[in-house]
Design a protein around this motif. Structure first.
Motif, PDB file in Angstrom:
ATOM      1  N   PHE A  28       0.828  -1.205   0.000  1.00 13.81           N
ATOM      2  CA  PHE A  28       0.000   0.000   0.000  1.00 13.81           C
ATOM      3  C   PHE A  28       0.868   1.263   0.000  1.00 13.81           C
ATOM      4  CE2 PHE A  28      -2.524  -3.344   2.066  1.00 13.81           C
ATOM      5  CZ  PHE A  28      -3.545  -3.422   1.135  1.00 13.81           C
ATOM      6  N   THR A  29       1.970   1.207   0.728  1.00 18.23           N
ATOM      7  CA  THR A  29       2.912   2.325   0.725  1.00 18.23           C
ATOM      8  C   THR A  29       3.504   2.510  -0.670  1.00 18.23           C
ATOM      9  OG1 THR A  29       3.451   1.942   3.044  1.00 18.23           O
ATOM     10  CG2 THR A  29       5.027   3.242   1.777  1.00 18.23           C
ATOM     11  N   ALA A  30       3.927   1.411  -1.281  1.00 23.27           N
ATOM     12  CA  ALA A  30       4.511   1.476  -2.626  1.00 23.27           C
ATOM     13  C   ALA A  30       3.489   1.977  -3.644  1.00 23.27           C
ATOM     14  CB  ALA A  30       5.042   0.106  -3.032  1.00 23.27           C
ATOM     15  N   ALA A  31       2.271   1.503  -3.544  1.00 25.64           N
ATOM     16  CA  ALA A  31       1.222   1.943  -4.476  1.00 25.64           C
ATOM     17  C   ALA A  31       0.920   3.431  -4.294  1.00 25.64           C
ATOM     18  CB  ALA A  31      -0.041   1.110  -4.283  1.00 25.64           C
ATOM     19  N   GLY A  32       0.880   3.885  -3.077  1.00 26.09           N
ATOM     20  CA  GLY A  32       0.643   5.300  -2.809  1.00 26.09           C
ATOM     21  C   GLY A  32       1.760   6.165  -3.365  1.00 26.09           C
ATOM     22  N   ASN A  33       3.002   5.728  -3.166  1.00 27.07           N
ATOM     23  CA  ASN A  33       4.137   6.479  -3.700  1.00 27.07           C
ATOM     24  C   ASN A  33       4.108   6.498  -5.224  1.00 27.07           C
ATOM     25  OD1 ASN A  33       5.063   6.998  -1.128  1.00 27.07           O
ATOM     26  ND2 ASN A  33       6.555   5.343  -1.135  1.00 27.07           N
ATOM     27  N   ALA A  34       3.760   5.382  -5.834  1.00 23.59           N
ATOM     28  CA  ALA A  34       3.675   5.320  -7.297  1.00 23.59           C
ATOM     29  C   ALA A  34       2.578   6.242  -7.817  1.00 23.59           C
ATOM     30  CB  ALA A  34       3.428   3.884  -7.751  1.00 23.59           C
ATOM     31  N   ALA A  37       3.874   9.784  -7.682  1.00 23.31           N
ATOM     32  CA  ALA A  37       4.850  10.009  -8.746  1.00 23.31           C
ATOM     33  C   ALA A  37       4.154  10.174 -10.091  1.00 23.31           C
ATOM     34  CB  ALA A  37       5.841   8.845  -8.795  1.00 23.31           C
ATOM     35  N   ALA A  38       3.139   9.374 -10.347  1.00 22.94           N
ATOM     36  CA  ALA A  38       2.405   9.472 -11.612  1.00 22.94           C
ATOM     37  C   ALA A  38       1.682  10.813 -11.716  1.00 22.94           C
ATOM     38  CB  ALA A  38       1.415   8.319 -11.735  1.00 22.94           C
ATOM     39  N   ALA A  39       1.090  11.263 -10.632  1.00 21.02           N
ATOM     40  CA  ALA A  39       0.394  12.555 -10.626  1.00 21.02           C
ATOM     41  C   ALA A  39       1.386  13.690 -10.867  1.00 21.02           C
ATOM     42  CB  ALA A  39      -0.340  12.760  -9.299  1.00 21.02           C
ATOM     43  N   TYR A  40       2.563  13.592 -10.276  1.00 16.51           N
ATOM     44  CA  TYR A  40       3.597  14.606 -10.475  1.00 16.51           C
ATOM     45  C   TYR A  40       4.016  14.664 -11.936  1.00 16.51           C
ATOM     46  CZ  TYR A  40       8.198  16.824 -10.161  1.00 16.51           C
ATOM     47  OH  TYR A  40       9.283  17.634 -10.353  1.00 16.51           O
ATOM     48  N   LEU A  41       4.262  13.517 -12.540  1.00 13.04           N
ATOM     49  CA  LEU A  41       4.679  13.478 -13.941  1.00 13.04           C
ATOM     50  C   LEU A  41       3.562  13.929 -14.871  1.00 13.04           C
ATOM     51  CD1 LEU A  41       6.709  10.159 -13.929  1.00 13.04           C
ATOM     52  CD2 LEU A  41       7.596  12.502 -14.032  1.00 13.04           C
ATOM     53  N   LYS A  42       2.326  13.637 -14.515  1.00 11.63           N
ATOM     54  CA  LYS A  42       1.196  14.032 -15.341  1.00 11.63           C
ATOM     55  C   LYS A  42       1.090  15.550 -15.443  1.00 11.63           C
ATOM     56  CE  LYS A  42      -3.732  13.160 -16.033  1.00 11.63           C
ATOM     57  NZ  LYS A  42      -4.009  14.477 -16.532  1.00 11.63           N
TER      58      LYS A  42
END
Length: 50
Positions: A28-34, A37-42
């Motif tokens: 869940f931590t890894a999924a949240g971080n991912a 990161a995706a929102a930042y890149l978007k």
């Protein structure tokens, strides 16, 4: 892209398996971080000129 096997692939997977066994919330931590990161890149994709 290559389909060649690399020695560190097994080590990478072994690390994740150990982490998941040791910490049930790690996925869940890894999924949240991912997701963050995706929102930042978007943001950068949204600013790109057409």
């Amino acid at each position: 892209m290559t389909q060649d096997r690399r020695p560190d692939h097994a080590q990478y997977l072994a690390h994740w398996l150990k982490l998941l066994k040791d910490d049930g919330r790690a996925i869940f931590t890894a999924a949240g971080n991912a997701s963050e990161a995706a929102a930042y890149l978007k943001k950068f994709a949204d600013c790109r000129p057409d």
